[in-house]
Write a protein that holds these residues in place. Structure first.
Motif, PDB file in Angstrom:
ATOM      1  N   GLU A 159       0.892  -1.222  -0.189  1.00  0.00           N
ATOM      2  CA  GLU A 159       0.063  -0.100  -0.049  1.00  0.00           C
ATOM      3  C   GLU A 159       0.953   1.141  -0.084  1.00  0.00           C
ATOM      4  O   GLU A 159       0.332   2.281  -0.249  1.00  0.00           O
ATOM      5  CB  GLU A 159      -1.051  -0.085   1.217  1.00  0.00           C
ATOM      6  N   ASP A 160       2.176   1.166   0.426  1.00  0.00           N
ATOM      7  CA  ASP A 160       3.114   2.400   0.376  1.00  0.00           C
ATOM      8  C   ASP A 160       3.722   2.620  -1.079  1.00  0.00           C
ATOM      9  O   ASP A 160       4.303   3.762  -1.338  1.00  0.00           O
ATOM     10  CB  ASP A 160       4.188   2.037   1.424  1.00  0.00           C
ATOM     11  N   LYS A 161       3.431   1.570  -1.991  1.00  0.00           N
ATOM     12  CA  LYS A 161       4.450   1.676  -3.158  1.00  0.00           C
ATOM     13  C   LYS A 161       3.869   3.030  -4.046  1.00  0.00           C
ATOM     14  O   LYS A 161       4.584   3.691  -4.729  1.00  0.00           O
ATOM     15  CB  LYS A 161       4.301   0.448  -3.985  1.00  0.00           C
ATOM     16  N   LYS A 162       2.707   3.146  -3.978  1.00  0.00           N
ATOM     17  CA  LYS A 162       2.057   4.358  -4.779  1.00  0.00           C
ATOM     18  C   LYS A 162       2.615   5.616  -4.349  1.00  0.00           C
ATOM     19  O   LYS A 162       2.759   6.647  -5.057  1.00  0.00           O
ATOM     20  CB  LYS A 162       0.540   4.410  -4.567  1.00  0.00           C
ATOM     21  N   ASP A 163       3.147   5.711  -3.147  1.00  0.00           N
ATOM     22  CA  ASP A 163       3.722   7.062  -2.591  1.00  0.00           C
ATOM     23  C   ASP A 163       5.154   7.200  -2.885  1.00  0.00           C
ATOM     24  O   ASP A 163       5.807   7.999  -2.242  1.00  0.00           O
ATOM     25  CB  ASP A 163       3.452   7.116  -1.202  1.00  0.00           C
ATOM     26  N   GLY A 164       5.739   6.144  -3.670  1.00  0.00           N
ATOM     27  CA  GLY A 164       7.324   6.331  -3.986  1.00  0.00           C
ATOM     28  C   GLY A 164       7.983   4.893  -3.194  1.00  0.00           C
ATOM     29  O   GLY A 164       7.691   4.470  -2.313  1.00  0.00           O
ATOM     30  N   PHE A 165       9.100   4.686  -3.719  1.00  0.00           N
ATOM     31  CA  PHE A 165       9.886   3.783  -3.261  1.00  0.00           C
ATOM     32  C   PHE A 165      11.391   4.022  -3.812  1.00  0.00           C
ATOM     33  O   PHE A 165      11.458   4.652  -4.407  1.00  0.00           O
ATOM     34  CB  PHE A 165       9.533   2.207  -3.847  1.00  0.00           C
ATOM     35  N   VAL A 166      12.408   2.946  -3.090  1.00  0.00           N
ATOM     36  CA  VAL A 166      13.610   3.247  -3.338  1.00  0.00           C
ATOM     37  C   VAL A 166      13.903   1.583  -4.210  1.00  0.00           C
ATOM     38  O   VAL A 166      13.513   0.896  -3.707  1.00  0.00           O
ATOM     39  CB  VAL A 166      14.403   3.338  -2.078  1.00  0.00           C
ATOM     40  N   THR A 167      14.748   1.929  -5.229  1.00  0.00           N
ATOM     41  CA  THR A 167      14.973   0.773  -6.023  1.00  0.00           C
ATOM     42  C   THR A 167      16.434   0.065  -5.448  1.00  0.00           C
ATOM     43  O   THR A 167      16.028  -1.251  -5.279  1.00  0.00           O
ATOM     44  CB  THR A 167      15.337   1.144  -7.566  1.00  0.00           C
ATOM     45  N   THR A 168      17.413   0.561  -5.107  1.00  0.00           N
ATOM     46  CA  THR A 168      18.608   0.100  -5.055  1.00  0.00           C
ATOM     47  C   THR A 168      18.755  -0.503  -3.388  1.00  0.00           C
ATOM     48  O   THR A 168      18.223   0.151  -2.611  1.00  0.00           O
ATOM     49  CB  THR A 168      19.539   0.755  -5.087  1.00  0.00           C
ATOM     50  N   ALA A 169      19.080  -1.659  -3.201  1.00  0.00           N
ATOM     51  CA  ALA A 169      19.254  -2.501  -1.799  1.00  0.00           C
ATOM     52  C   ALA A 169      20.842  -2.028  -1.513  1.00  0.00           C
ATOM     53  O   ALA A 169      21.649  -1.835  -2.309  1.00  0.00           O
ATOM     54  CB  ALA A 169      19.289  -3.883  -1.945  1.00  0.00           C
ATOM     55  N   SER A 187       6.076   7.831 -10.022  1.00  0.00           N
ATOM     56  CA  SER A 187       5.345   8.893 -10.313  1.00  0.00           C
ATOM     57  C   SER A 187       5.469  10.241  -9.133  1.00  0.00           C
ATOM     58  O   SER A 187       6.012  11.156  -9.501  1.00  0.00           O
ATOM     59  CB  SER A 187       3.849   9.101 -10.705  1.00  0.00           C
ATOM     60  N   ARG A 188       5.301   9.646  -7.867  1.00  0.00           N
ATOM     61  CA  ARG A 188       5.445  10.532  -6.944  1.00  0.00           C
ATOM     62  C   ARG A 188       7.161  11.226  -6.758  1.00  0.00           C
ATOM     63  O   ARG A 188       7.148  12.386  -6.530  1.00  0.00           O
ATOM     64  CB  ARG A 188       5.226   9.866  -5.558  1.00  0.00           C
ATOM     65  N   SER A 189       7.984  10.300  -6.827  1.00  0.00           N
ATOM     66  CA  SER A 189       9.452  10.727  -6.914  1.00  0.00           C
ATOM     67  C   SER A 189       9.493  11.622  -8.035  1.00  0.00           C
ATOM     68  O   SER A 189      10.239  12.727  -8.007  1.00  0.00           O
ATOM     69  CB  SER A 189      10.193   9.396  -7.038  1.00  0.00           C
ATOM     70  N   TYR A 190       9.214  11.272  -9.172  1.00  0.00           N
ATOM     71  CA  TYR A 190       9.341  12.206 -10.360  1.00  0.00           C
ATOM     72  C   TYR A 190       8.645  13.390 -10.227  1.00  0.00           C
ATOM     73  O   TYR A 190       9.220  14.682 -10.474  1.00  0.00           O
ATOM     74  CB  TYR A 190       8.556  11.697 -11.676  1.00  0.00           C
ATOM     75  N   ALA A 191       7.571  13.641  -9.901  1.00  0.00           N
ATOM     76  CA  ALA A 191       6.809  14.892  -9.338  1.00  0.00           C
ATOM     77  C   ALA A 191       7.636  15.710  -8.322  1.00  0.00           C
ATOM     78  O   ALA A 191       7.885  17.039  -8.535  1.00  0.00           O
ATOM     79  CB  ALA A 191       5.265  14.717  -9.005  1.00  0.00           C
ATOM     80  N   ALA A 192       7.957  15.076  -7.402  1.00  0.00           N
ATOM     81  CA  ALA A 192       9.050  15.747  -6.078  1.00  0.00           C
ATOM     82  C   ALA A 192      10.048  16.289  -6.907  1.00  0.00           C
ATOM     83  O   ALA A 192      10.541  17.477  -6.566  1.00  0.00           O
ATOM     84  CB  ALA A 192       9.165  14.796  -5.133  1.00  0.00           C
ATOM     85  N   HIS A 193      10.849  15.592  -7.718  1.00  0.00           N
ATOM     86  CA  HIS A 193      12.090  15.992  -8.322  1.00  0.00           C
ATOM     87  C   HIS A 193      12.061  17.111  -9.245  1.00  0.00           C
ATOM     88  O   HIS A 193      12.754  18.055  -9.251  1.00  0.00           O
ATOM     89  CB  HIS A 193      13.027  14.725  -8.526  1.00  0.00           C
ATOM     90  N   THR A 194      11.236  16.949  -9.944  1.00  0.00           N
ATOM     91  CA  THR A 194      10.827  18.156 -10.905  1.00  0.00           C
ATOM     92  C   THR A 194      10.183  19.216 -10.571  1.00  0.00           C
ATOM     93  O   THR A 194      10.526  20.417 -10.870  1.00  0.00           O
ATOM     94  CB  THR A 194      10.230  17.503 -12.206  1.00  0.00           C
TER      95      THR A 194
END
Length: 197
Positions: free
Chosen positions: A29-39, A149-156
């Motif tokens: 349920e948290d994925k839609k709000d952004g996530f980190v890819t690299t471990a 999309s959340r990360s994209y919006a925040a960064h741009t």
């Protein structure tokens, strides 16, 4: 809330925050709000702190509530996705420069605890890290998975990063973004935090 360059005693706190939002361990349920890819491993974070001075954190009452990782391309080169990005750097131009491993660095991942999102902490910790890294590199480079999309919006929209390329890796499509590190991010007075040296 205070900002600082992480030291080795902060690794557990960073890993705890990272695990909450990393793609392999995040709650669905948290994925839609952004996530980190690299471990990351404890050893890699130790290297990031000791050799790169590239782990910036925000702490609230001794709890790590946000981090930004920033490091040389050499540090990141052990991950295949970054090797691909390094190979493509000479094909990219930004802020009047053809990019290379000497005039740019890889920013991110960045993670802000859900409880602090929308508070201005992202902008504050980004600016703290940018200012420190600007003494070493004129250009910041990063990538964002197109489904994040959340990360994209925040960064741009909030930070002003600009898309300079797109690429595919492991059946995912990514946007590559850049930022001129000589440009200060204008923080509103309520978003200014006192960094600790």
């Amino acid at each position: 809330m205070h900002l600082q360059l992480a030291d080795l005693s902060d690794i557990d706190g960073v890993l705890a925050l990272h695990q909450k939002y990393q793609i392999d361990t995040i709650l669905e349920e948290d994925k839609k709000d952004g996530f980190v890819t690299t471990a990351f491993t404890r050893e890699q974070l130790t290297q990031l702190i000791q050799e790169e001075q590239g782990l910036f954190i925000a702490k609230q009452e001794e709890q790590v509530v946000a981090y930004v990782m920033s490091a040389s391309w050499q540090f990141w080169s052990v991950w295949p996705i970054f090797s691909l990005m390094i190979e493509n750097l000479p094909n990219l131009e930004y802020a009047g420069r053809t990019l290379n491993t000497e005039n740019s660095y890889q920013y991110g991942p960045v993670c802000v605890d859900k409880a602090y999102r929308g508070s201005g902490l992202l902008e504050t910790i980004f600016e703290f890290a940018r200012e420190k890294m600007s003494h070493r590199y004129p250009v910041l480079v990063t990538f964002i998975n197109c489904i994040n999309s959340r990360s994209y919006a925040a960064h741009t929209q909030k930070l002003g990063l600009e898309v300079i390329a797109e690429f595919d890796f492991n059946r995912n499509h990514y946007l590559e973004l850049a930022y001129d590190t000589s440009k200060c991010l204008q923080l509103s007075p309520r978003h200014k935090q006192e960094p600790q040296q």
